[in-house]
Motif scaffolding. Structure first.
Motif, PDB file in Angstrom:
ATOM      1  N   SER A   1      24.380 -24.224  -7.359  1.00 59.29           N
ATOM      2  CA  SER A   1      24.768 -23.175  -6.432  1.00 59.29           C
ATOM      3  C   SER A   1      25.495 -23.825  -5.261  1.00 59.29           C
ATOM      4  O   SER A   1      25.386 -25.027  -5.026  1.00 59.29           O
ATOM      5  CB  SER A   1      23.524 -22.435  -5.915  1.00 59.29           C
ATOM      6  OG  SER A   1      22.760 -23.289  -5.076  1.00 59.29           O
ATOM      7  N   PRO A   2      26.284 -23.051  -4.494  1.00 59.92           N
ATOM      8  CA  PRO A   2      26.946 -23.623  -3.315  1.00 59.92           C
ATOM      9  C   PRO A   2      25.970 -24.323  -2.379  1.00 59.92           C
ATOM     10  O   PRO A   2      26.240 -25.424  -1.891  1.00 59.92           O
ATOM     11  CB  PRO A   2      27.590 -22.400  -2.663  1.00 59.92           C
ATOM     12  CG  PRO A   2      27.854 -21.472  -3.808  1.00 59.92           C
ATOM     13  CD  PRO A   2      26.683 -21.655  -4.732  1.00 59.92           C
ATOM     14  N   LYS A   3      24.834 -23.704  -2.127  1.00 57.47           N
ATOM     15  CA  LYS A   3      23.831 -24.308  -1.253  1.00 57.47           C
ATOM     16  C   LYS A   3      23.278 -25.586  -1.861  1.00 57.47           C
ATOM     17  O   LYS A   3      23.094 -26.596  -1.162  1.00 57.47           O
ATOM     18  CB  LYS A   3      22.693 -23.307  -1.008  1.00 57.47           C
ATOM     19  CG  LYS A   3      21.611 -23.841  -0.080  1.00 57.47           C
ATOM     20  CD  LYS A   3      20.505 -22.819   0.131  1.00 57.47           C
ATOM     21  CE  LYS A   3      19.399 -23.383   1.027  1.00 57.47           C
ATOM     22  NZ  LYS A   3      18.298 -22.387   1.216  1.00 57.47           N
ATOM     23  N   GLY A   4      23.033 -25.554  -3.165  1.00 58.66           N
ATOM     24  CA  GLY A   4      22.498 -26.732  -3.839  1.00 58.66           C
ATOM     25  C   GLY A   4      23.474 -27.885  -3.813  1.00 58.66           C
ATOM     26  O   GLY A   4      23.082 -29.048  -3.633  1.00 58.66           O
ATOM     27  N   LEU A   5      24.756 -27.581  -3.980  1.00 60.33           N
ATOM     28  CA  LEU A   5      25.779 -28.618  -3.965  1.00 60.33           C
ATOM     29  C   LEU A   5      25.898 -29.228  -2.572  1.00 60.33           C
ATOM     30  O   LEU A   5      26.034 -30.448  -2.418  1.00 60.33           O
ATOM     31  CB  LEU A   5      27.119 -28.035  -4.411  1.00 60.33           C
ATOM     32  CG  LEU A   5      28.245 -29.031  -4.672  1.00 60.33           C
ATOM     33  CD1 LEU A   5      27.876 -29.998  -5.788  1.00 60.33           C
ATOM     34  CD2 LEU A   5      29.538 -28.302  -5.023  1.00 60.33           C
ATOM     35  N   TYR A   6      25.844 -28.393  -1.551  1.00 62.19           N
ATOM     36  CA  TYR A   6      25.903 -28.883  -0.172  1.00 62.19           C
ATOM     37  C   TYR A   6      24.712 -29.799   0.124  1.00 62.19           C
ATOM     38  O   TYR A   6      24.873 -30.878   0.720  1.00 62.19           O
ATOM     39  CB  TYR A   6      25.922 -27.710   0.796  1.00 62.19           C
ATOM     40  CG  TYR A   6      25.764 -28.113   2.242  1.00 62.19           C
ATOM     41  CD1 TYR A   6      26.841 -28.639   2.957  1.00 62.19           C
ATOM     42  CD2 TYR A   6      24.534 -27.977   2.890  1.00 62.19           C
ATOM     43  CE1 TYR A   6      26.695 -29.026   4.283  1.00 62.19           C
ATOM     44  CE2 TYR A   6      24.379 -28.362   4.213  1.00 62.19           C
ATOM     45  CZ  TYR A   6      25.459 -28.884   4.898  1.00 62.19           C
ATOM     46  OH  TYR A   6      25.304 -29.277   6.206  1.00 62.19           O
ATOM     47  N   GLU A   7      23.524 -29.375  -0.289  1.00 63.84           N
ATOM     48  CA  GLU A   7      22.327 -30.184  -0.036  1.00 63.84           C
ATOM     49  C   GLU A   7      22.392 -31.511  -0.785  1.00 63.84           C
ATOM     50  O   GLU A   7      21.950 -32.547  -0.278  1.00 63.84           O
ATOM     51  CB  GLU A   7      21.080 -29.398  -0.449  1.00 63.84           C
ATOM     52  CG  GLU A   7      20.807 -28.200   0.454  1.00 63.84           C
ATOM     53  CD  GLU A   7      19.652 -27.358  -0.043  1.00 63.84           C
ATOM     54  OE1 GLU A   7      19.208 -27.570  -1.196  1.00 63.84           O
ATOM     55  OE2 GLU A   7      19.181 -26.477   0.724  1.00 63.84           O
ATOM     56  N   LEU A   8      22.972 -31.476  -1.976  1.00 58.78           N
ATOM     57  CA  LEU A   8      23.130 -32.699  -2.750  1.00 58.78           C
ATOM     58  C   LEU A   8      24.062 -33.666  -2.028  1.00 58.78           C
ATOM     59  O   LEU A   8      23.796 -34.873  -1.954  1.00 58.78           O
ATOM     60  CB  LEU A   8      23.692 -32.363  -4.129  1.00 58.78           C
ATOM     61  CG  LEU A   8      23.621 -33.441  -5.198  1.00 58.78           C
ATOM     62  CD1 LEU A   8      22.181 -33.817  -5.498  1.00 58.78           C
ATOM     63  CD2 LEU A   8      24.304 -32.954  -6.468  1.00 58.78           C
ATOM     64  N   ALA A   9      25.149 -33.136  -1.468  1.00 60.32           N
ATOM     65  CA  ALA A   9      26.082 -33.972  -0.716  1.00 60.32           C
ATOM     66  C   ALA A   9      25.415 -34.516   0.546  1.00 60.32           C
ATOM     67  O   ALA A   9      25.517 -35.711   0.853  1.00 60.32           O
ATOM     68  CB  ALA A   9      27.323 -33.159  -0.346  1.00 60.32           C
ATOM     69  N   GLU A  10      24.730 -33.661   1.256  1.00 62.99           N
ATOM     70  CA  GLU A  10      24.088 -34.067   2.502  1.00 62.99           C
ATOM     71  C   GLU A  10      23.056 -35.164   2.259  1.00 62.99           C
ATOM     72  O   GLU A  10      22.974 -36.141   3.024  1.00 62.99           O
ATOM     73  CB  GLU A  10      23.439 -32.857   3.170  1.00 62.99           C
ATOM     74  CG  GLU A  10      23.006 -33.090   4.595  1.00 62.99           C
ATOM     75  CD  GLU A  10      22.515 -31.815   5.255  1.00 62.99           C
ATOM     76  OE1 GLU A  10      22.913 -31.563   6.402  1.00 62.99           O
ATOM     77  OE2 GLU A  10      21.733 -31.076   4.618  1.00 62.99           O
ATOM     78  N   ASN A  11      22.285 -35.026   1.201  1.00 64.17           N
ATOM     79  CA  ASN A  11      21.251 -36.010   0.886  1.00 64.17           C
ATOM     80  C   ASN A  11      21.823 -37.362   0.486  1.00 64.17           C
ATOM     81  O   ASN A  11      21.108 -38.359   0.479  1.00 64.17           O
ATOM     82  CB  ASN A  11      20.342 -35.482  -0.227  1.00 64.17           C
ATOM     83  CG  ASN A  11      19.470 -34.324   0.224  1.00 64.17           C
ATOM     84  OD1 ASN A  11      19.191 -34.185   1.422  1.00 64.17           O
ATOM     85  ND2 ASN A  11      19.049 -33.500  -0.712  1.00 64.17           N
ATOM     86  N   SER A  12      23.113 -37.384   0.148  1.00 61.44           N
ATOM     87  CA  SER A  12      23.743 -38.641  -0.237  1.00 61.44           C
ATOM     88  C   SER A  12      24.061 -39.518   0.969  1.00 61.44           C
ATOM     89  O   SER A  12      24.384 -40.702   0.817  1.00 61.44           O
ATOM     90  CB  SER A  12      25.050 -38.364  -1.004  1.00 61.44           C
ATOM     91  OG  SER A  12      24.796 -37.693  -2.220  1.00 61.44           O
ATOM     92  N   PHE A  13      23.969 -38.945   2.169  1.00 61.29           N
ATOM     93  CA  PHE A  13      24.341 -39.674   3.378  1.00 61.29           C
ATOM     94  C   PHE A  13      23.208 -39.805   4.392  1.00 61.29           C
ATOM     95  O   PHE A  13      23.401 -40.385   5.458  1.00 61.29           O
ATOM     96  CB  PHE A  13      25.529 -38.982   4.054  1.00 61.29           C
ATOM     97  CG  PHE A  13      26.752 -38.891   3.191  1.00 61.29           C
ATOM     98  CD1 PHE A  13      27.619 -39.959   3.059  1.00 61.29           C
ATOM     99  CD2 PHE A  13      27.037 -37.723   2.487  1.00 61.29           C
ATOM    100  CE1 PHE A  13      28.741 -39.881   2.258  1.00 61.29           C
ATOM    101  CE2 PHE A  13      28.162 -37.634   1.684  1.00 61.29           C
ATOM    102  CZ  PHE A  13      29.014 -38.719   1.565  1.00 61.29           C
TER     103      PHE A  13
END
Length: 216
Positions: free
Chosen positions: A58-70
Motif C-alpha cells: 500500500s502507499p503507506k506501507g511503501l512509505y514506511e518501508l522507505a523510512e525504515n531504510s534510513f
C-alpha cells in the motif's frame, strides 16, 4: 540497432555525486527499468526496492518501508546532504478506495522532509514506458486499463528494459507534454508523473546517455 549497457563506460563515484533512492511497488518491470541506470553509472546510486509478495504494497506501507531504510540502530542506507528519496506509486483504486487518502498522506509526509518526493505512475508503469517511443498520447479505454496498457506497449515493438531506457530524455519530453490532471491535481489515466523522477536521474547522467546514443 544495438542498444545495451555496453555503450556506457563505468566511472568511479565523484564526491559531488548525489544518490537517488527509488522505492516502487513493482516487482519486475519497475525494478528492471530503474536497475538499468544503476548498472551503467556508479556515480549515482539508484536503489530500487523490489517488494516481496508478503510485504505491504500500500502507499503507506511503501512509505514506511522507505523510512525504515534510513532510521533505526542499523539503517540500510545513510543519507547525504544532496541525496533524494523517491516513492513511485501505482494508483489503481482499491475496493475501499483507501489508496487515495493514503497517497495524500504520503505526499504530505514526504513534503515535510524536504528531499523526499512522490510520483504517481497512473495507473500503471507501462504508461511511462509508452512515452519512450511515442510522442503523443493515444486515447485508450479498456475495462482492465492496466492489462490493456501492457498489451499496447507490447504491440508497439515491445519495451525492453535492458535497452530502451536509453531514451529517457525523449520519454521526459513526451510525458511532460502529454501530462494532464483532474480537479484534485491527480494525473489522469494515460498520464504519468514519473517524468519528474526521470528528470532527476537524467540531470546526473545526461552526458553519459547522450554520448552513448551518439554511438548508435
Amino acid at each position: 540497432m544495438i542498444l545495451s549497457n555496453r555503450l556506457f563506460e563505468r566511472q568511479a563515484p565523484s564526491r559531488e555525486a548525489k544518490s537517488v533512492y527509488i522505492f516502487c511497488e513493482g516487482a519486475r518491470r519497475e525494478y528492471q527499468y530503474f536497475n538499468y541506470f544503476r548498472e551503467i553509472d556508479s556515480r549515482i546510486k539508484v536503489e530500487v526496492n523490489k517488494l516481496k509478495s508478503d510485504e505491504n504494497n500500500s502507499p503507506k506501507g511503501l512509505y514506511e518501508l522507505a523510512e525504515n531504510s534510513f532510521i533505526g540502530e542499523k539503517p540500510k542506507f545513510t543519507i547525504q546532504e544532496n541525496d533524494e528519496i523517491w516513492i513511485v506509486l501505482d494508483t489503481d483504486p482499491d475496493k475501499a478506495n483507501s489508496r487515495a487518502e493514503q497517497i495524500k498522506q504520503v505526499k504530505e509526509d514526504c513534503q515535510s522532509k524536504g528531499n523526499w518526493f512522490v510520483v504517481e505512475s497512473n495507473p500503471c508503469f507501462e504508461v511511462w514506458l509508452f512515452f519512450h517511443q511515442n510522442e503523443k498520447f493515444e486515447a485508450f479505454d479498456a475495462d482492465d486499463f492496466c492489462k490493456g496498457w501492457k498489451q499496447k506497449v507490447g504491440e508497439q515493438g515491445g519495451f525492453d528494459s535492458r535497452k530502451h531506457p536509453i531514451f529517457i530524455e525523449e520519454a521526459i519530453r513526451n510525458a511532460e507534454r502529454n501530462y494532464r490532471t483532474n480537479e484534485n491535481n491527480r494525473p489522469l489515466k494515460g498520464s504519468s508523473e514519473v517524468y519528474l523522477l526521470a528528470k532527476s536521474i537524467f540531470a546526473v547522467i545526461k552526458n553519459k546517455i547522450r554520448a552513448a546514443k551518439n554511438k548508435l
